[in-house]
Design an enzyme around this catalytic site. Structure first.
Site, short mmCIF file in Angstrom:
data_model
loop_
_atom_site.label_atom_id
_atom_site.label_comp_id
_atom_site.label_asym_id
_atom_site.label_seq_id
_atom_site.Cartn_x
_atom_site.Cartn_y
_atom_site.Cartn_z
N GLU A 1 10.21 54.04 112.50
CA GLU A 1 10.35 53.42 113.78
C GLU A 1 10.87 51.83 113.99
O GLU A 1 11.40 51.94 114.88
CB GLU A 1 8.59 53.12 113.98
CG GLU A 1 8.13 52.29 115.10
CD GLU A 1 6.60 52.37 115.04
OE1 GLU A 1 6.26 51.78 116.26
OE2 GLU A 1 5.85 52.67 114.22
N GLU B 1 -2.65 50.12 111.07
CA GLU B 1 -3.02 50.58 112.25
C GLU B 1 -2.83 52.05 112.16
O GLU B 1 -3.62 52.90 112.85
CB GLU B 1 -2.41 49.86 113.27
CG GLU B 1 -2.36 50.41 114.71
CD GLU B 1 -1.17 50.01 115.61
OE1 GLU B 1 -0.80 51.06 116.32
OE2 GLU B 1 -0.82 48.98 115.65
N HIS B 2 -1.53 52.53 111.92
CA HIS B 2 -1.14 53.95 111.63
C HIS B 2 -2.26 54.53 110.90
O HIS B 2 -2.61 55.89 111.12
CB HIS B 2 0.26 53.97 111.17
CG HIS B 2 1.38 54.05 112.19
ND1 HIS B 2 2.01 54.62 112.15
CD2 HIS B 2 1.77 52.73 112.85
CE1 HIS B 2 3.12 54.33 113.34
NE2 HIS B 2 2.82 53.14 113.60
N HIS C 1 0.26 46.36 110.69
CA HIS C 1 0.47 47.75 111.64
C HIS C 1 0.78 49.03 110.91
O HIS C 1 0.24 49.88 111.36
CB HIS C 1 2.15 47.36 111.97
CG HIS C 1 2.90 48.46 112.70
ND1 HIS C 1 3.89 49.01 112.25
CD2 HIS C 1 2.42 48.96 113.91
CE1 HIS C 1 3.90 50.08 113.21
NE2 HIS C 1 3.34 50.00 114.20
#
Length: 468
Positions: free
Chosen positions: A173, A96-97, A93
């Site tokens: 997040e 992905e950022h 993840h």
């Protein structure tokens, strides 16, 4: 968005979205359809895609839809959170950022600005089994996004100056989306309890102590290991033909050299026979809930032929306000405000079937749990009827008939299927396989999965509630 209402899977089974990504069209979780839906014959074919493979091994899939001059462009990498090295949770993840942090051609942050400037929108999402990047643009902007997406497939440039501030972003997040949300916290704990050894028990976003130590070097290693054209699938849906798409795909993606990619090797679950229970009390809980998860086969791991019957079972039990579970707990007994049963077979390894409910005002959790267990026991012991199966299949097949009308739905369904070990033929044969399901098969699958004793029950309760 993923389907709302009784058929929606619990939050911890959903792909982790970087932003509010467009949802997945879930044939496996087809919901109620309009009463005026036309009859639909269970014939082979849902999206009728075309496919070809580039010389570097990258598969390209096209679903032509010329209703509007718009296209959805998606690149799916066959890697997700369950492929992470142990102790480095969240790196899929995190990468992905970081894919939005630029190349020599496209500076950090410019990718999304360029897409927006050209009237489109873009996003990305990560699951345990795949990571996907997409853009919705006008057809005459397709080449632009293909050029940029291909560029970051092989030319991502990371520096400490962009990596470590973004690490703070994903940590925040997690605080906002998990730690401040009791429903997501209980979901995370239920999942970690269900999968005691398999990486599906590790949250996609990562465990907080490991997220805090993620490094640029680890992100670069993960990128260089998995982000190769021969480990990716390009899916395009919309107003474009194969004659137009193929030269663009060869120009931008075909020029990227193939690289060796690690084999997906994952540990398996040990045999566990004990039921387990997870209880979370929190002062922020306004709506208590109960959920129970059972391990279940996915399409790829389905040796007994249970996957399609379990989808029909999910529709019978939770396919709208007239479904069996909702009708029993909400309408007839009036002890719940919601009731659902969800199952999605699109996983590389095993998956789960889950059922849950929220109590009506004044109803104790003990009473609701007993009623939910009674409905599950009745299902296992007495089964479903041929009439229930026929009605459920009719709704599901009609939903499949509408699926091609969506622009993003075909790209998302086909991409997720291929990334989790299915073929295009599997997707296109879905109506035929669903139509062939019998009541005996549904009952056998229900007994096999719901009859297990190693389920996990999660209770989400207000802090002041002393009952369990």
């Amino acid at each position: 968005m993923l389907p709302n209402g009784p058929t929606a899977p619990p939050p911890w089974k959903r792909p982790w979205r970087r932003l509010a990504a467009a949802g997945v069209l879930a044939l496996a979780l087809a919901g109620a359809i309009p009463a005026a839906a036309p009859a639909f014959a269970a014939e082979k074919g849902v999206f009728f895609p075309e496919t070809f493979t580039l010389s570097n091994g990258m598969q390209v899939v096209l679903v032509t839809n010329q209703r509007v001059p718009v296209v959805t462009h998606m690149v799916w990498y066959k890697v997700g959170a369950a492929d992470e090295p142990r102790g480095v949770s969240g790196i899929a993840h995190f990468l992905e950022h970081l894919m939005f942090k630029g190349t020599e051609e496209v500076p950090p942050g410019a990718f999304s600005r360029i897409v927006a400037k050209n009237g489109g929108r873009d996003n990305a999402f990560t699951s345990w089994d795949y990571t996907a990047y997409f853009q919705n643009v006008a057809r005459d902007r397709l080449e632009l996004v293909m050029k940029m997406e291909a560029d970051r497939m092989s030319n991502l440039r990371l520096t400490d100056q962009v990596v470590y501030p973004e690490r703070d972003v994903i940590i925040e997040e997690r605080r906002q989306r998990i730690e401040n949300e009791p429903a997501d916290r209980i979901g995370e704990q239920v999942n970690a309890t269900l999968y005691v050894h398999h990486p599906y028990g590790t949250p996609i976003i990562g465990w907080p102590q490991e997220m805090a130590t993620l490094t640029r070097e680890e992100a670069e290693t993960f990128y260089k290991s998995w982000y190769a054209p021969n480990n990716a699938v390009l899916v395009v849906s919309g107003d474009v033909t194969a004659e137009e798409l193929k030269p663009l795909a060869e120009k931008y993606y075909g020029s990227i050299a193939a690289r060796p990619v690690p084999e997906r090797v994952r540990v398996q679950e040990p045999p566990i026979s004990a039921a387990r229970r997870v209880i979370l009390r929190d002062d922020e809980v306004r709506q208590p809930s109960i959920r129970r998860n059972w391990l279940a086969p996915s399409y790829r791991t389905d040796k007994e032929g249970y996957a399609y019957p379990l989808q029909v079972l999910s529709e019978i039990m939770s396919g709208g306000p007239t479904s069996r579970l909702y009708r029993s707990l909400v309408v007839e007994q009036r002890i719940a405000t919601s009731a659902w049963l969800g199952y999605s077979p699109s996983s590389w390894d095993m998956t789960s079937l889950a059922a849950g409910a929220s109590p009506a005002p004044g109803v104790t959790m003990e009473k609701l749990e007993a009623a939910l267990e009674a409905d599950i026991r009745t299902l296992v012991e007495k089964g479903v009827t041929e009439e229930e199966v026929a009605t459920a299949k009719k709704r599901m097949l009609a939903e499949a008939a509408y699926a091609r009308d969506s622009l993003t739905g075909p790209a998302q369904t086909l991409g997720a299927a291929i990334a989790t070990g299915q073929s295009i033929d599997d997707v296109e044969n879905w109506p035929v396989r669903i139509d062939a399901v019998t009541a005996d098969q549904v009952n056998a699958a229900a007994r096999a999965v719901l009859g297990q004793t190693n389920h996990v029950t999660g209770l989400l309760l207000p802090l002041q509630d002393k009952g369990s």
